[in-house]
Scaffold this active site. Structure first.
Site, PDB file in Angstrom:
ATOM      1  N   HIS A 148       0.834  -1.198   0.000  1.00  0.00           N
ATOM      2  CA  HIS A 148       0.000   0.000   0.000  1.00  0.00           C
ATOM      3  C   HIS A 148       0.877   1.260   0.000  1.00  0.00           C
ATOM      4  CE1 HIS A 148      -3.517   2.426   0.805  1.00  0.00           C
ATOM      5  NE2 HIS A 148      -2.855   3.029   1.782  1.00  0.00           N
TER       6      HIS A 148
ATOM      7  N   SER B 154      -3.610  -6.462   5.964  1.00  0.00           N
ATOM      8  CA  SER B 154      -2.352  -5.860   6.433  1.00  0.00           C
ATOM      9  C   SER B 154      -2.250  -4.400   5.975  1.00  0.00           C
ATOM     10  CB  SER B 154      -1.162  -6.648   5.868  1.00  0.00           C
ATOM     11  OG  SER B 154       0.021  -5.868   5.981  1.00  0.00           O
TER      12      SER B 154
ATOM     13  N   ASP C 128       0.271  -2.691   5.568  1.00  0.00           N
ATOM     14  CA  ASP C 128       1.403  -2.540   4.663  1.00  0.00           C
ATOM     15  C   ASP C 128       1.135  -3.106   3.271  1.00  0.00           C
ATOM     16  OD1 ASP C 128       2.892  -1.323   6.586  1.00  0.00           O
ATOM     17  OD2 ASP C 128       4.013  -3.128   7.152  1.00  0.00           O
ATOM     18  N   GLU C 129       0.170  -4.000   3.190  1.00  0.00           N
ATOM     19  CA  GLU C 129      -0.043  -4.667   1.904  1.00  0.00           C
ATOM     20  C   GLU C 129      -1.287  -4.111   1.212  1.00  0.00           C
ATOM     21  OE1 GLU C 129       1.023  -8.885   1.835  1.00  0.00           O
ATOM     22  OE2 GLU C 129       1.937  -8.629   3.803  1.00  0.00           O
ATOM     23  N   MET C 130      -2.450  -4.748   1.347  1.00  0.00           N
ATOM     24  CA  MET C 130      -3.624  -4.235   0.631  1.00  0.00           C
ATOM     25  C   MET C 130      -4.421  -3.239   1.476  1.00  0.00           C
ATOM     26  SD  MET C 130      -4.524  -7.779  -1.373  1.00  0.00           S
ATOM     27  CE  MET C 130      -5.989  -7.242  -2.254  1.00  0.00           C
TER      28      MET C 130
END
Lengths: 347, 114
Positions: free
Chosen positions: A103, A143, A145-147
């Site tokens: 992200h 997450s 940090d991710e999606m």
């Protein structure tokens, strides 16, 4: 556990036509016999079915819903990132980067693992912290940090897409649109992502010219001197084991999941080698750019020696030709069939 | 499966058995092999006080452990050929795994001493 085939070619390795022992790398003595090939086929046989949990039996509707969700960027907080953004089928279900990008273009700590053959894996993620695809599926979505899509926001968002209700009803009648059904659908789809038949498989089946002589020598090395098959075993070319193989870095890997077990410090999951030539760069952090570099790491017995270094990692003393043969063998593991189709997303 | 007790303990148990006309059973050792990256058993039922002797008959190293309540232990790295006995003192269920090879699983049921 070495095959008789290995010993046959090892024994026949350096005899020239004149019967004089020649220096340098050896050649396969000839095609495996019928029984040798049968033994190899048994050892590299792929299961007929992908295992699944009792409460998530595969069906076309479940796989279709999962495929749709997998490629839908609305599953991310930004609305521009789907599971397939990083797990791109065109890049062997990974992203071709040394480390994933999440992200807000945040660079992640580890390389995007392929989902190829994930349905057979005993543990998911590089550190094995999920024990089923159902358990794994929601992690990267939620997450930050991710999606970056909190589940309490994801479910209303999906419910607001009229086209999703019939897909969920067909897949999980009466269960509705929920975090568990999203996870189960994504898991069902991922179980369909199985590596295609490769030249190596055609050679096992008896097509002697499907792979080169160099690749055949590489296969014998793979199972023998180079010790690769110690962990990259079976038809997926992994036994799902965890090892510190001497990749430099501070990431504790499995050691941070199962605290207190020394051998798991800096240990990561053994990845499948199916389609491996399509997934550079390599290792959990993309630190090895080519398969040749990977082989250099193993040849050295790891680039860094820590107390946790796997007992299986020892210097190999491979010749340049042997290293080439190993790469030639790994290149025969690339599937030859078409990729999955991209779904039409509901509106 | 084999019995393995120090001679003194075996004698003491025999004396007790003679006095009680049957009495408590001896603790036993059960050998669990690690071979082809599998345990030789998927399930085993033992009695409190029995030992499992984990023997590595593979060509690779293993690291047997359990985090189950009441049966927490770690054998640590076992190279090929090594063996280690582990006592199970308390009744209960334990899931024994290899830390290196997560598909190696052994379910241990520890029943109370008779």
């Amino acid at each position: 556990m070495r095959s008789r085939f290995f010993w046959t070619i090892a024994a026949g390795l350096a005899l020239t036509p004149a019967g004089v022992l020649a220096a340098g790398p050896w050649l396969p003595a000839g095609p495996p016999s019928q029984s040798e090939r049968a033994e190899l086929r048994a050892r590299y046989a792929r299961p007929e079915q992908v295992p699944h949990p009792d409460d998530n039996t595969p069906s076309a509707a479940r796989e279709n819903l999962g495929r749709t969700l997998f490629f839908d960027p609305r599953l991310s907080g930004s609305g521009i990132m789907s599971c397939g953004t990083c797990h791109n089928p065109g890049l062997s279900w990974s992203d071709g980067l040394d480390r994933g990008v999440g992200h807000g273009s945040k660079r992640l700590a580890r390389r995007t693992p392929t989902i190829l053959n994930a349905g057979f894996a005993e543990a998911l993620f590089w550190d094995g912290r999920a024990s089923s695809l159902e358990e794994q599926a929601l992690g990267p979505i939620s997450s930050p940090d991710e999606m970056n899509m909190p589940l309490e926001q994801l479910i209303p968002k999906l419910k607001a897409v009229p086209g999703y209700a019939p897909l969920f009803e067909a897949a999980y009648p009466g269960e509705g649109i929920s975090a568990p059904t999203v996870a189960k659908a994504l898991a069902s789809f991922q179980r369909t992502v199985v590596s295609a038949r490769a030249p190596f498989d055609r050679w096992l089946a008896g097509e002697e010219r499907a792979i080169s002589d160099s690749a055949k020598r590489g296969f014998a090395l793979f199972e023998g001197k180079a010790r690769c098959a110690t962990c990259h075993a079976g038809w997926r070319f992994t036994d799902d084991s965890f090892h510190d193989i001497g990749v430099p870095g501070e990431d504790r890997g499995r050691g941070a999941v199962l605290e207190g077990i020394a051998v798991l410090e800096f240990a990561f999951k053994t990845p499948t080698l199916r389609d491996v030539e399509r997934r550079a760069p390599y290792m959990h952090d993309g630190s090895e750019k080519t398969l040749a570099e990977v082989i250099e790491l193993y040849d050295l017995g790891g680039r860094v020696r820590r107390p946790s270094l796997s007992a299986e990692i020892v210097p190999l003393e491979l010749t340049p030709k042997e290293k080439e043969d190993l790469v030639a063998f790994m290149n025969t593991l690339t599937g030859e069939e078409p990729l999955a189709s991209i779904p039409r997303l509901p509106r | 499966m084999k019995r393995s007790l120090p001679g003194g303990a075996a004698v003491r148990l025999l004396v007790l058995a003679a006095l009680a006309g049957g009495g408590p059973a001896q603790a036993e050792d059960f050998v669990i092999l690690q071979k082809d990256k599998q345990f030789s058993e998927e399930r085993i039922v033992i009695r409190a006080g029995d030992r499992l002797v984990f023997r590595n008959e593979d060509s690779v190293s293993h690291n047997v452990f359990s985090r189950s309540p009441g049966a927490q232990f770690e054998v640590k790295v076992q190279l090929p050929g090594q063996q280690t006995p582990i006592s199970f003192a308390r009744p209960g269920e334990a899931e024994v795994r290899c830390a290196i090879h997560p598909n190696m699983k052994l379910r241990v049921t520890v029943e109370p001493k008779e």
